[in-house]
Design an enzyme around this catalytic site. Sequence first.
Site, PDB file in Angstrom:
ATOM      1  N   GLU A  43     105.247 -27.007 105.820  1.00  0.00           N
ATOM      2  CA  GLU A  43     107.096 -26.965 106.159  1.00  0.00           C
ATOM      3  C   GLU A  43     107.477 -28.143 105.518  1.00  0.00           C
ATOM      4  O   GLU A  43     107.566 -28.698 105.273  1.00  0.00           O
ATOM      5  CB  GLU A  43     107.450 -27.018 107.661  1.00  0.00           C
ATOM      6  CG  GLU A  43     109.284 -27.178 107.743  1.00  0.00           C
ATOM      7  CD  GLU A  43     109.681 -27.175 109.103  1.00  0.00           C
ATOM      8  OE1 GLU A  43     108.907 -28.322 109.552  1.00  0.00           O
ATOM      9  OE2 GLU A  43     109.869 -27.060 109.040  1.00  0.00           O
ATOM     10  N   LYS A 114     113.688 -19.594 108.808  1.00  0.00           N
ATOM     11  CA  LYS A 114     113.095 -20.652 110.064  1.00  0.00           C
ATOM     12  C   LYS A 114     114.253 -19.617 110.904  1.00  0.00           C
ATOM     13  O   LYS A 114     115.495 -19.940 110.631  1.00  0.00           O
ATOM     14  CB  LYS A 114     113.224 -21.870 109.865  1.00  0.00           C
ATOM     15  CG  LYS A 114     112.772 -22.392 111.190  1.00  0.00           C
ATOM     16  CD  LYS A 114     112.805 -24.021 110.642  1.00  0.00           C
ATOM     17  CE  LYS A 114     112.232 -24.527 111.408  1.00  0.00           C
ATOM     18  NZ  LYS A 114     112.094 -26.015 111.996  1.00  0.00           N
ATOM     19  N   CYS A 149     107.201 -24.329 112.690  1.00  0.00           N
ATOM     20  CA  CYS A 149     107.557 -25.465 113.099  1.00  0.00           C
ATOM     21  C   CYS A 149     107.974 -25.582 114.477  1.00  0.00           C
ATOM     22  O   CYS A 149     107.677 -25.161 115.388  1.00  0.00           O
ATOM     23  CB  CYS A 149     108.637 -27.054 112.497  1.00  0.00           C
ATOM     24  SG  CYS A 149     108.015 -28.235 112.852  1.00  0.00           S
TER      25      CYS A 149
HETATM   26  N1  LIG Z   1     110.566 -29.786 111.638  1.00  0.00           N
HETATM   27  C1  LIG Z   1     110.695 -29.440 112.640  1.00  0.00           C
HETATM   28  O1  LIG Z   1     110.485 -28.291 112.872  1.00  0.00           O
HETATM   29  C2  LIG Z   1     110.444 -30.545 113.742  1.00  0.00           C
HETATM   30  C3  LIG Z   1     110.166 -30.090 115.923  1.00  0.00           C
HETATM   31  C4  LIG Z   1     109.147 -30.886 116.440  1.00  0.00           C
HETATM   32  O2  LIG Z   1     110.329 -32.080 115.826  1.00  0.00           O
HETATM   33  C5  LIG Z   1     109.417 -30.744 117.649  1.00  0.00           C
HETATM   34  O3  LIG Z   1     109.388 -29.150 117.571  1.00  0.00           O
HETATM   35  O4  LIG Z   1     109.350 -31.165 118.529  1.00  0.00           O
END
Ligand SMILES: NC(=O)CCC(=O)C(=O)O
Length: 267
Positions: A43, A114, A149
Site C-alpha cells: 500500500e 480503498k 490494509c
Molecule cells: N494503513 C492502514 O490501513 C493501517 C491499518 C492499521 O493500522 C490497523 O488496522 O491496525
Amino acid sequence: MRASLIQIVVDEDETVNSRRARVSSLVREVAGRERPDLVVLPELWTTGAFAYESFASEAEPLKGLTYEAMAKAASDTGVWLHAGSVPEQAPDGALYNTSLVFSPEGELAASYRKIHRFGFDKGEAVLMSAGSQLVTVRTPTATLGLATCYDLRFPELFRGLVDAGAEMFVVPAGWPERRREHWLVLARARAIEDQAYVLACGTGGTHGGVPQAGHSVVVDPWGEVLAQAGDGEEVLTVDLDPAKVAATREQFPALKDRLLGLDEPRR
Ligand SMILES: NC(=O)CCC(=O)C(=O)O
C-alpha cells in the site's frame, strides 16, 4: 500459479522519485529471477501509508508517474502486476487510496479505491475519500479480490468479494509493527472463513514516525501459512494452486451454510 510479493522498506530518507525508480527495477529483477505469474507490491509505497503530510503533495492522477512506470514494468516483464496503491488525485480534487492492477500487456485491468480508511478522526480517514466499489479481477488462472490494509478488519467486504467470485484476496498494506499480531491473525481469519488464498503484502521501515510490521504473508484456503517475511525488504515467492479453493469449499462446505447477508436464504 506463482506469486511474488515484494515487501518494500519505506523510509523517509529516500525520495519518492528514487523509490519509484528503485521499485520499478525491483519488479523487473524479481520477474526475471523468480518467474512469477503475479507480482504484488504494498500500500502507498511511494509516500508511506502513515506519511500523511505527503499525501497531497505526492498525489497523482490515476494515470500519473507511478501508473506509467508500473504499466511499463508489467509489459516489459509479461507479469500480472498488482502495483500496490497510490494516493490518487481525482479530477474533482478528492484524494483516494487507489490500487492498480496491470495485465501482462501493461493495460490497467482494475483499480480499487480503498473503502475503509484508517485513522478514526485523523490521518487517512480525513485526508482521503472512501471508495465504494468492490473490485475483482479475472486472470487466466484465478479471480482476484482486491482489498487494502485496514479493509482486512471488515470481513463483510471479503464475503462480498467471495460472492463476486474471488478465490484469492490480494491485500497491499502499510501495517504498523505495534499491531503485527492483528495483521497475522486477520490474514489467516479471512483465508479460513472465506476458504480463499490471502496474499498480504506490507512494508518495512519507518515513516510518519510509525515502525512498520513487515511480515508479509501468504495463507492458503485452509488457513496454512505458506510463507511469511521478516521485518525488512524481502521477496516472498510461492506456488499456489487455484483449484485448491474449489476443493476446500467442496470438502468442507461451510460457505454453503451461510444464512445471513444473502439476497435469498439458502434454506
Ligand atoms: N494503513 C492502514 O490501513 C493501517 C491499518 C492499521 O493500522 C490497523 O488496522 O491496525
